[in-house]
Write an enzyme that holds these catalytic residues in place. Structure first.
Site, PDB file in Angstrom:
ATOM      1  N   HIS A   1     -45.285 -18.733  30.544  1.00 47.30           N
ATOM      2  CA  HIS A   1     -44.693 -17.255  30.365  1.00 47.30           C
ATOM      3  C   HIS A   1     -44.598 -16.677  31.652  1.00 47.30           C
ATOM      4  O   HIS A   1     -45.665 -16.698  32.568  1.00 47.30           O
ATOM      5  CB  HIS A   1     -45.248 -16.365  29.448  1.00 47.30           C
ATOM      6  CG  HIS A   1     -44.701 -15.088  29.207  1.00 47.30           C
ATOM      7  ND1 HIS A   1     -43.322 -15.173  28.585  1.00 47.30           N
ATOM      8  CD2 HIS A   1     -45.056 -14.010  29.199  1.00 47.30           C
ATOM      9  CE1 HIS A   1     -42.997 -13.928  28.825  1.00 47.30           C
ATOM     10  NE2 HIS A   1     -43.958 -13.128  28.888  1.00 47.30           N
TER      11      HIS A   1
ATOM     12  N   HIS B   1     -42.088  -8.194  32.536  1.00 48.36           N
ATOM     13  CA  HIS B   1     -41.939  -9.469  32.060  1.00 48.36           C
ATOM     14  C   HIS B   1     -40.726  -9.395  31.017  1.00 48.36           C
ATOM     15  O   HIS B   1     -40.425  -8.210  30.291  1.00 48.36           O
ATOM     16  CB  HIS B   1     -43.086 -10.484  31.515  1.00 48.36           C
ATOM     17  CG  HIS B   1     -43.806  -9.770  30.607  1.00 48.36           C
ATOM     18  ND1 HIS B   1     -44.040 -10.290  29.352  1.00 48.36           N
ATOM     19  CD2 HIS B   1     -44.632  -8.709  30.736  1.00 48.36           C
ATOM     20  CE1 HIS B   1     -44.961  -9.571  28.910  1.00 48.36           C
ATOM     21  NE2 HIS B   1     -45.416  -8.529  29.503  1.00 48.36           N
TER      22      HIS B   1
ATOM     23  N   CYS C   1     -37.839 -15.778  29.971  1.00 45.46           N
ATOM     24  CA  CYS C   1     -38.515 -15.189  30.907  1.00 45.46           C
ATOM     25  C   CYS C   1     -38.604 -15.614  32.362  1.00 45.46           C
ATOM     26  O   CYS C   1     -38.842 -15.019  33.119  1.00 45.46           O
ATOM     27  CB  CYS C   1     -40.051 -14.924  30.244  1.00 45.46           C
ATOM     28  SG  CYS C   1     -40.778 -16.764  30.217  1.00 45.46           S
TER      29      CYS C   1
END
Length: 243
Positions: free
Chosen positions: A30, A42, A155
């Site tokens: 991530h 994010h 992301c």
């Protein structure tokens, strides 16, 4: 930090850094932009919905479970973010969710890029100045980055855009994500294995397969591909509406 690992200590963090943390036994990572004061911006589709396929994959692939999601009380800094999605701001602890901290590298050489066989860790593209990176991240926090898509708008794509301002201009391709490009490259190598086996025999199968994987990753990197355009961040909301 080098070819073997991009792992860093929190004391090494600087505002504007593109950071990431591995999930699910290093299957995927991530990504986000560190903005200072222990906070990260994010992009997420929400816990349990990362793939957006409507299948069991949505339960298996959860790139951002908040660190406090398993506790009775929400994070004192972030609040309850278990059901949030889109571009959000979280503390570093919630972003890492118990994982280690890694720094995505920009402006690497071709040799270094190919040596980092795992995608989603570096790019040949250079980073823009810190001020531009933070401006994009903060603007998108207020205005969004479009709809989340695990292959075309995830992301990592968000963080790379914040760092470079580059967007892929064609719609017939996987986006800017190194992780997605690696998966596609690996799939291409596997699918073509029978043909390579006939042409090269067992001895050359591994060599040819590795070559195809490396070439596919390289040509998909945003630092070398030709179908990219520098886009002002103020144009992103309007572009998202069109799609």
């Amino acid at each position: 930090m080098g070819v073997l690992s991009n792992k860093i200590d929190r004391k090494q963090l600087n505002p504007g850094d593109h950071i990431y943390s591995w999930r699910q036994a290093y299957i995927y990572a991530h990504h986000g932009i560190y903005i200072g004061e222990g906070m990260v911006i994010h992009f997420t589709r929400g816990a349990g919905q990362e793939t957006g396929t409507g299948t069991v994959l949505d339960r298996l692939i959860v790139s951002w479970p908040p660190f406090h999601a398993t506790t009775e009380s929400p994070c004192p800094r972030c609040g309850d973010q278990t059901k949030t999605d889109g571009v959000i701001c979280s503390c570093l602890d919630c972003f890492l969710s118990g994982g280690d901290l890694y720094l995505f590298q920009y402006g690497v050489s071709t040799a270094f890029f190919l040596a980092k066989a795992r995608g989603g860790t570096c790019t040949i593209a250079p980073s823009d100045p810190t001020e531009a990176v933070l401006h994009r991240a903060l603007f998108l926090l207020d205005n969004g980055f479009g709809g989340y898509n695990v292959f075309n708008n995830n992301c990592e794509d968000f963080a790379i855009y914040c760092k470079t301002g580059l967007l892929v201009s064609t719609s017939i391709s996987v986006g800017r994500s190194g992780q997605a490009a690696s998966c596609l490259a690996a799939a291409s190598a596997v699918v073509s294995s029978p043909l390579k086996l006939m042409a090269t025999g067992f001895g050359g199968l591994t060599l040819v397969g590795c070559g195809m994987y490396c070439v596919s990753r390289y040509v998909s990197d945003i630092g070398v591909r030709k179908d990219v355009t520098k886009v002002q961040v103020e144009m992103i909301p309007e572009m998202a509406k069109e799609h």
